[in-house]
Design a protein around this motif. Structure first.
Motif, mmCIF file in Angstrom:
data_model
loop_
_atom_site.group_PDB
_atom_site.id
_atom_site.type_symbol
_atom_site.label_atom_id
_atom_site.label_comp_id
_atom_site.label_asym_id
_atom_site.label_seq_id
_atom_site.Cartn_x
_atom_site.Cartn_y
_atom_site.Cartn_z
ATOM 1 N N GLY A 1 0.812 -1.214 0.000
ATOM 2 C CA GLY A 1 0.000 0.000 0.000
ATOM 3 C C GLY A 1 0.839 1.255 0.000
ATOM 4 O O GLY A 1 0.561 2.209 -0.734
ATOM 5 N N LEU A 2 1.893 1.263 0.819
ATOM 6 C CA LEU A 2 2.782 2.430 0.861
ATOM 7 C C LEU A 2 3.493 2.619 -0.470
ATOM 8 O O LEU A 2 3.675 3.756 -0.932
ATOM 9 C CB LEU A 2 3.800 2.258 1.988
ATOM 10 C CG LEU A 2 3.233 2.242 3.416
ATOM 11 C CD1 LEU A 2 4.338 1.933 4.418
ATOM 12 C CD2 LEU A 2 2.550 3.561 3.758
ATOM 13 N N ALA A 3 3.907 1.526 -1.101
ATOM 14 C CA ALA A 3 4.574 1.622 -2.403
ATOM 15 C C ALA A 3 3.649 2.219 -3.453
ATOM 16 O O ALA A 3 4.095 2.914 -4.369
ATOM 17 C CB ALA A 3 5.059 0.247 -2.848
ATOM 18 N N GLY A 4 2.352 1.966 -3.307
ATOM 19 C CA GLY A 4 1.371 2.504 -4.243
ATOM 20 C C GLY A 4 0.974 3.936 -3.966
ATOM 21 O O GLY A 4 0.156 4.507 -4.700
ATOM 22 N N GLY A 5 1.519 4.527 -2.899
ATOM 23 C CA GLY A 5 1.266 5.930 -2.621
ATOM 24 C C GLY A 5 0.294 6.218 -1.500
ATOM 25 O O GLY A 5 0.008 7.382 -1.203
ATOM 26 N N ALA A 6 -0.223 5.191 -0.831
ATOM 27 C CA ALA A 6 -1.150 5.405 0.267
ATOM 28 C C ALA A 6 -0.419 5.970 1.485
ATOM 29 O O ALA A 6 0.772 5.711 1.681
ATOM 30 C CB ALA A 6 -1.840 4.095 0.640
ATOM 31 N N ASP A 7 -1.133 6.725 2.314
ATOM 32 C CA ASP A 7 -0.541 7.144 3.581
ATOM 33 C C ASP A 7 -0.605 5.971 4.557
ATOM 34 O O ASP A 7 -1.229 4.935 4.288
ATOM 35 C CB ASP A 7 -1.233 8.389 4.128
ATOM 36 C CG ASP A 7 -2.726 8.216 4.397
ATOM 37 O OD1 ASP A 7 -3.199 7.071 4.589
ATOM 38 O OD2 ASP A 7 -3.445 9.238 4.439
#
Length: 265
Positions: free
Chosen positions: A222-228
């Motif tokens: 999720g973080l790699a995809g740009g999510a906080d």
């Protein structure tokens, strides 16, 4: 051509395929990212437990990391089994040069109670690895090992979070699954200021091997995809809850969660 988000897992190999590197890569793929790996140790492992562990040399770990990061690059890193103080310090040093979020799963003991990290590595985890973490994801046994705080209720989870945050991660996710009471599995995500309580149905399924690896890898995806961080953790919690519900028997012991549950695989 669209390039998927890139996630690097730094962890041990589980020959039974339920946890470790294998679970990480399955999770990352299931969530639409590209998984890469740095193997820190090889285990002989099945549904009954861990029969053997062979730690890789620090030089091999360093070479794998540099090969991936220097050529391909990463958008998130997840760490799992690091086996020894030397490897903890090696990985922490490598992470210091990476401008990407880091999810630290402070793996100490397997689902079956087998040691996956030397007792002598505790100071290295506290002093060098946790300060590199964007999110640390200890379960209750790992909280006790890291901080001495024993969590027996939801109220204790705040105290546990404060104790882990004192070692330097930006966020901590205290996983309350081992409380084992009530109809909900409750986790606490906090940075010391904001609090996010995550609740999901507790499924009566003993086949939960790889739960921690899967959750940490899902957060990294999720973080790699740009999510906080709060969004990535909430989405990961939803994914792992479904994977636990669909966990299946394998061998004569504890089977794995089902990483491909969303498409029936």
């Amino acid at each position: 051509m669209t390039v998927p988000p890139r996630v690097l897992t730094v962890a041990g190999s589980d020959s039974g395929g339920g946890a470790g590197i294998q679970a990480d890569l399955k999770t990352v793929l299931a969530l639409g990212a590209h998984g890469m790996s740095v193997i820190t140790a090889v285990t002989a492992q099945n549904s009954l437990g861990v029969q053997g562990v062979w730690e890789l040399p620090a030089e091999a770990v360093r070479a794998q990391f540099r090969s991936v990061v220097d050529d391909i690059g990463v958008q998130a890193v997840k760490t799992g089994m690091l086996a020894s103080a030397e490897l903890v310090e090696t990985v922490a040093g490598l992470l210091a040069g990476v401008d990407a979020p880091v999810v630290v799963d402070p793996v100490g003991i397997s689902k079956h109670g087998d040691a996956l990290l030397a007792a002598s590595a505790l100071d290295a985890v506290r002093g060098t690895l946790l300060p590199r973490a964007t999110v640390a994801t200890p379960n209750l046994d790992e909280v006790a090992w890291l901080t001495g705080v024993r969590v027996r209720s939801e109220d204790d989870m705040r105290r546990a979070a404060e104790a882990v945050l004192a070692y330097g991660p930006r966020w901590v996710l205290i996983k309350g699954g081992h409380l084992g009471a009530g109809s909900a599995a409750v986790d606490l995500l906090t940075d010391g200021t904001a609090e996010h309580w995550l609740r999901a149905p507790r499924h009566d399924n003993r086949h939960t091997h790889g739960t921690g690896c899967t959750l940490a890898s899902a957060i990294a995806a999720g973080l790699a995809g740009g999510a906080d961080v709060p969004s990535a953790v909430a989405a990961a919690k939803e994914y792992v809850t479904g994977a636990i519900a669909a966990g299946f028997p394998l061998g004569g012991g504890i089977g794995p969660v089902r990483h491909g549950w969303r498409w029936g695989a």
